[in-house]
Design a protein around this motif. Structure first.
Motif, short mmCIF file in Angstrom:
data_model
loop_
_atom_site.label_atom_id
_atom_site.label_comp_id
_atom_site.label_asym_id
_atom_site.label_seq_id
_atom_site.Cartn_x
_atom_site.Cartn_y
_atom_site.Cartn_z
N ASN A 76 12.48 -2.62 0.72
CA ASN A 76 12.10 -2.60 2.13
C ASN A 76 13.29 -3.08 2.97
O ASN A 76 13.43 -4.26 3.28
CB ASN A 76 10.89 -3.52 2.36
N SER A 123 0.86 -1.18 0.00
CA SER A 123 0.00 0.00 0.00
C SER A 123 0.89 1.23 0.00
O SER A 123 2.11 1.14 0.18
CB SER A 123 -0.90 0.02 1.25
N THR A 124 0.28 2.40 -0.19
CA THR A 124 1.07 3.63 -0.15
C THR A 124 1.60 3.89 1.26
O THR A 124 2.64 4.53 1.43
CB THR A 124 0.22 4.82 -0.61
N GLU A 125 0.88 3.39 2.27
CA GLU A 125 1.33 3.57 3.66
C GLU A 125 2.48 2.63 3.99
O GLU A 125 3.37 2.97 4.76
CB GLU A 125 0.17 3.32 4.63
N LYS A 126 2.46 1.45 3.42
CA LYS A 126 3.54 0.46 3.61
C LYS A 126 4.16 0.20 2.24
O LYS A 126 3.88 -0.81 1.59
CB LYS A 126 2.99 -0.83 4.21
N HIS A 127 5.00 1.11 1.83
CA HIS A 127 5.55 1.07 0.47
C HIS A 127 6.83 0.22 0.48
O HIS A 127 7.94 0.75 0.49
CB HIS A 127 5.82 2.49 -0.01
N TYR A 128 6.66 -1.11 0.44
CA TYR A 128 7.79 -2.04 0.50
C TYR A 128 8.39 -2.33 -0.86
O TYR A 128 9.53 -2.78 -0.97
CB TYR A 128 7.36 -3.37 1.12
#
Length: 249
Positions: free
Chosen positions: A35, A14-19
């Motif tokens: 990441n 997601s944009t919040e968890k951009h791994y």
């Protein structure tokens, strides 16, 4: 059901968890893992599977035979440092997500190239070997299976993938010795197809991907042929982790 076009570049999970980021350059899709040292968790594995599905859906939606290929690359000094062992121990179903990811990549519908920007250790080495082709940088980085040193067994499917992709001598060095192959050794052992300086890594990977992208024009036959080549490996990668006698990593 009509194919829904996905806007690229795509941040995953997601944009919040951009791994990781999935992008496209003409016939080439590029999956950039960024990441930290790219260790695998359930979330990371599912994000990679999602990325692969986006690429596959795009390919299958083409009305005419289409050239296409996928490049996977890491970031910094790591391609991938393997499994997040703490997560894998705490959440046993994680292994099924990891094995599903390997199987999907091994049998992927279009040609795949791993661009090894740095270390590919353990589960990261497995990820690289699941690709059709591999390019490795020369200045730094090793390919290594270190389970012997951390006292961790290998799932039957992981062993099968290693047997499928390596010679008996290289298999012994990887599994029983935990040997770290540098780029020259990896090339000599046929673990990788090409080596080059870091500054040329992506250009070399793209050139190799473009060379084989036309084979995707075979359509679903490309996947069928890969599946036939790796039938035993696919079968063992499909063994649910809970069926093993021990879930200890």
């Amino acid at each position: 059901m009509a194919h829904q076009e996905v806007a690229l570049p795509l941040a995953l999970p997601s944009t919040e968890k951009h791994y990781m980021t999935l992008s496209r350059e003409g016939p080439l899709f590029i999956l950039h893992l960024h990441n930290k040292d790219n260790r695998f968790t359930t979330e990371v594995c599912k994000a990679i599977i999602h990325a692969l599905q986006v690429v596959e859906d795009t390919f299958l939606a083409q009305k005419e035979p289409t050239e296409m290929a996928l490049i996977t690359v890491g970031d910094g000094k790591f391609f991938s440092n393997g499994l997040d062992v703490a997560h894998a121990r705490e959440y046993i179903p994680f292994m099924d997500s990891y094995l599903t990811m390997l199987k999907k990549l091994l049998t992927f519908t279009i040609p795949t190239v791993a661009a090894l920007n740095g270390h590919a250790f353990a589960g990261g080495c497995m990820l690289a070997l699941a690709h059709d082709y591999r390019v490795m940088r020369t200045e730094r980085g090793f390919m290594c299976m270190n389970e012997i040193d951390i006292k961790a067994p290998l799932h039957p499917g992981m062993n099968a993938l290693l047997r499928y992709k390596t010679t008996p001598k290289t298999l012994r060095a990887l599994v029983l010795q935990g040997y770290r192959f540098n780029s020259d050794e990896a090339l000599a052992a046929d673990l990788v197809d090409e080596i080059c300086p870091e500054k040329e890594l992506m250009a070399t990977a793209k050139k190799l991907a473009l060379k084989w992208a036309p084979k995707a024009k075979a359509g679903i036959v490309y996947r069928q042929l890969k599946e036939e080549l790796s039938t035993d490996t696919i079968r063992l990668l499909s063994v649910p982790y809970n069926r093993l006698e021990s879930s200890r990593l």
